[in-house]
Design a protein around this motif. Sequence first.
Motif, PDB file in Angstrom:
ATOM      1  N   GLN A  14      28.102 -17.065 116.196  1.00 17.39           N
ATOM      2  CA  GLN A  14      27.985 -16.976 114.520  1.00 17.39           C
ATOM      3  C   GLN A  14      28.265 -16.034 113.435  1.00 17.39           C
ATOM      4  N   GLU A  15      27.908 -15.058 113.909  1.00 17.10           N
ATOM      5  CA  GLU A  15      27.835 -13.506 113.871  1.00 17.10           C
ATOM      6  C   GLU A  15      29.070 -12.150 113.629  1.00 17.10           C
ATOM      7  N   TRP A  16      28.874 -12.972 115.132  1.00 16.02           N
ATOM      8  CA  TRP A  16      29.618 -11.352 115.925  1.00 16.02           C
ATOM      9  C   TRP A  16      30.947 -11.246 115.448  1.00 16.02           C
ATOM     10  N   PRO A  17      32.255 -12.110 114.322  1.00 14.11           N
ATOM     11  CA  PRO A  17      33.390 -11.558 114.227  1.00 14.11           C
ATOM     12  C   PRO A  17      32.975 -10.702 113.099  1.00 14.11           C
ATOM     13  N   ARG A  18      32.229 -10.925 112.371  1.00 17.33           N
ATOM     14  CA  ARG A  18      30.972  -9.775 111.066  1.00 17.33           C
ATOM     15  C   ARG A  18      30.834  -8.302 111.944  1.00 17.33           C
ATOM     16  N   MET A  19      29.851  -8.768 112.841  1.00 16.06           N
ATOM     17  CA  MET A  19      29.580  -7.412 113.676  1.00 16.06           C
ATOM     18  C   MET A  19      30.395  -6.731 114.742  1.00 16.06           C
ATOM     19  N   ARG A  20      31.586  -7.845 115.113  1.00 13.00           N
ATOM     20  CA  ARG A  20      32.886  -6.819 115.577  1.00 13.00           C
ATOM     21  C   ARG A  20      33.432  -5.961 114.842  1.00 13.00           C
ATOM     22  N   ALA A  21      33.862  -6.778 114.086  1.00 11.46           N
ATOM     23  CA  ALA A  21      34.544  -6.159 112.341  1.00 11.46           C
ATOM     24  C   ALA A  21      34.238  -5.131 112.546  1.00 11.46           C
ATOM     25  N   LEU A  22      33.175  -4.988 111.937  1.00  9.65           N
ATOM     26  CA  LEU A  22      32.293  -3.641 111.121  1.00  9.65           C
ATOM     27  C   LEU A  22      31.886  -2.501 112.163  1.00  9.65           C
ATOM     28  N   ALA A  23      32.232  -2.838 113.988  1.00 10.36           N
ATOM     29  CA  ALA A  23      31.924  -2.102 115.147  1.00 10.36           C
ATOM     30  C   ALA A  23      33.867  -2.133 115.242  1.00 10.36           C
ATOM     31  N   GLU A  24      34.869  -2.350 115.103  1.00 13.75           N
ATOM     32  CA  GLU A  24      35.806  -2.397 115.417  1.00 13.75           C
ATOM     33  C   GLU A  24      36.513  -0.813 113.964  1.00 13.75           C
ATOM     34  N   GLN A  25      35.964  -0.953 113.007  1.00 15.21           N
ATOM     35  CA  GLN A  25      36.219  -0.728 111.305  1.00 15.21           C
ATOM     36  C   GLN A  25      35.533   0.941 111.771  1.00 15.21           C
ATOM     37  N   ALA A  26      34.481   0.853 112.441  1.00 16.01           N
ATOM     38  CA  ALA A  26      34.433   2.198 112.628  1.00 16.01           C
ATOM     39  C   ALA A  26      34.763   3.198 113.478  1.00 16.01           C
ATOM     40  N   GLY A  27      35.620   2.219 114.715  1.00 16.43           N
ATOM     41  CA  GLY A  27      36.008   3.425 115.642  1.00 16.43           C
ATOM     42  C   GLY A  27      35.794   2.964 116.902  1.00 16.43           C
ATOM     43  N   PHE A  28      35.289   1.993 117.053  1.00 26.19           N
ATOM     44  CA  PHE A  28      34.595   1.466 118.927  1.00 26.19           C
ATOM     45  C   PHE A  28      35.100   0.768 119.023  1.00 26.19           C
ATOM     46  N   GLN A  29      35.487   1.152 120.800  1.00 27.87           N
ATOM     47  CA  GLN A  29      36.199  -0.154 121.739  1.00 27.87           C
ATOM     48  C   GLN A  29      35.002  -1.307 122.316  1.00 27.87           C
ATOM     49  N   GLY A  98      24.496  -2.131 106.797  1.00 29.18           N
ATOM     50  CA  GLY A  98      23.877  -1.256 107.391  1.00 29.18           C
ATOM     51  C   GLY A  98      23.133  -1.014 108.334  1.00 29.18           C
ATOM     52  N   PRO A  99      22.039  -1.336 109.056  1.00 29.45           N
ATOM     53  CA  PRO A  99      21.657  -1.609 110.035  1.00 29.45           C
ATOM     54  C   PRO A  99      22.113  -1.489 111.546  1.00 29.45           C
ATOM     55  N   TRP A 100      23.129  -2.124 111.197  1.00 33.36           N
ATOM     56  CA  TRP A 100      24.243  -2.060 112.559  1.00 33.36           C
ATOM     57  C   TRP A 100      24.866  -1.709 112.673  1.00 33.36           C
ATOM     58  N   LEU A 101      25.456  -1.092 111.503  1.00 32.29           N
ATOM     59  CA  LEU A 101      26.609   0.404 112.046  1.00 32.29           C
ATOM     60  C   LEU A 101      25.651   1.303 112.311  1.00 32.29           C
ATOM     61  N   ALA A 102      24.176   1.845 111.913  1.00 28.56           N
ATOM     62  CA  ALA A 102      23.833   3.007 111.858  1.00 28.56           C
ATOM     63  C   ALA A 102      22.724   2.948 113.131  1.00 28.56           C
ATOM     64  N   VAL A 103      22.374   2.248 113.715  1.00 26.78           N
ATOM     65  CA  VAL A 103      22.243   1.702 115.472  1.00 26.78           C
ATOM     66  C   VAL A 103      23.084   2.480 116.367  1.00 26.78           C
ATOM     67  N   LEU A 104      24.788   1.995 115.451  1.00 31.63           N
ATOM     68  CA  LEU A 104      25.658   2.058 116.694  1.00 31.63           C
ATOM     69  C   LEU A 104      26.005   3.621 117.109  1.00 31.63           C
ATOM     70  N   ASN A 105      25.490   3.880 115.658  1.00 27.56           N
ATOM     71  CA  ASN A 105      26.595   5.807 115.067  1.00 27.56           C
ATOM     72  C   ASN A 105      25.870   6.430 115.824  1.00 27.56           C
ATOM     73  N   GLU A 106      24.232   6.051 115.300  1.00 33.13           N
ATOM     74  CA  GLU A 106      22.927   6.992 116.037  1.00 33.13           C
ATOM     75  C   GLU A 106      23.381   6.663 117.994  1.00 33.13           C
ATOM     76  N   ARG A 107      23.751   5.594 118.614  1.00 32.00           N
ATOM     77  CA  ARG A 107      23.474   5.450 119.822  1.00 32.00           C
ATOM     78  C   ARG A 107      25.093   6.787 120.448  1.00 32.00           C
ATOM     79  N   ARG A 108      25.750   6.180 119.264  1.00 36.30           N
ATOM     80  CA  ARG A 108      27.680   6.845 119.440  1.00 36.30           C
ATOM     81  C   ARG A 108      27.062   8.754 119.959  1.00 36.30           C
ATOM     82  N   GLU A 109      26.023   8.957 118.735  1.00 35.75           N
ATOM     83  CA  GLU A 109      25.784  10.477 118.912  1.00 35.75           C
ATOM     84  C   GLU A 109      25.087  10.928 119.671  1.00 35.75           C
ATOM     85  N   ALA A 110      24.211  10.289 119.940  1.00 30.15           N
ATOM     86  CA  ALA A 110      23.391  10.835 121.330  1.00 30.15           C
ATOM     87  C   ALA A 110      23.920  10.843 122.454  1.00 30.15           C
ATOM     88  N   VAL A 111      25.171   9.779 123.155  1.00 27.49           N
ATOM     89  CA  VAL A 111      25.890   9.750 124.273  1.00 27.49           C
ATOM     90  C   VAL A 111      26.602  10.950 124.539  1.00 27.49           C
TER      91      VAL A 111
END
Length: 114
Positions: A14-29, A98-111
């Motif tokens: 149910q929530e995946w389309p919203r979370m996917r859209a945010l991740a894609e907007q943040a530049g995630f493939q 907010g937390p979804w994007l924050a944790v994704l960006n933290e993980r991306r920066e850590a790699v």
Amino acid sequence: MLVVLSPRMPYALQEWPRMRALAEQAGFQIVAFRDPGVPSSEWEAGLEAAGLPELRAAPVLDQQVAADCRLLNHAPSALVGRCGRWHAWPVLGVMPDGPWLAVLNERREAVACS
């Protein structure tokens, strides 16, 4: 980002389309996989209920790979990677924007890329 989805978690699809859209907007493939413990009939029923026919072609993630990466038993489960390396900790569950994007960006920066 590698994501494992399952209709067995109440809000995952149910929530995946919203979370996917945010991740894609943040530049995630994103590459989405189906939970290996979910039979095809259950997957199809979940997609129909959630209105997500675009996920019909999502491949089943290999059971051993899913277990090794700690991507089982909670959905969505996401691994963030770049430069051929994956962050060791998966991101588990549905989150507010907010937390979804924050944790994704933290993980991306850590790699690190070398």
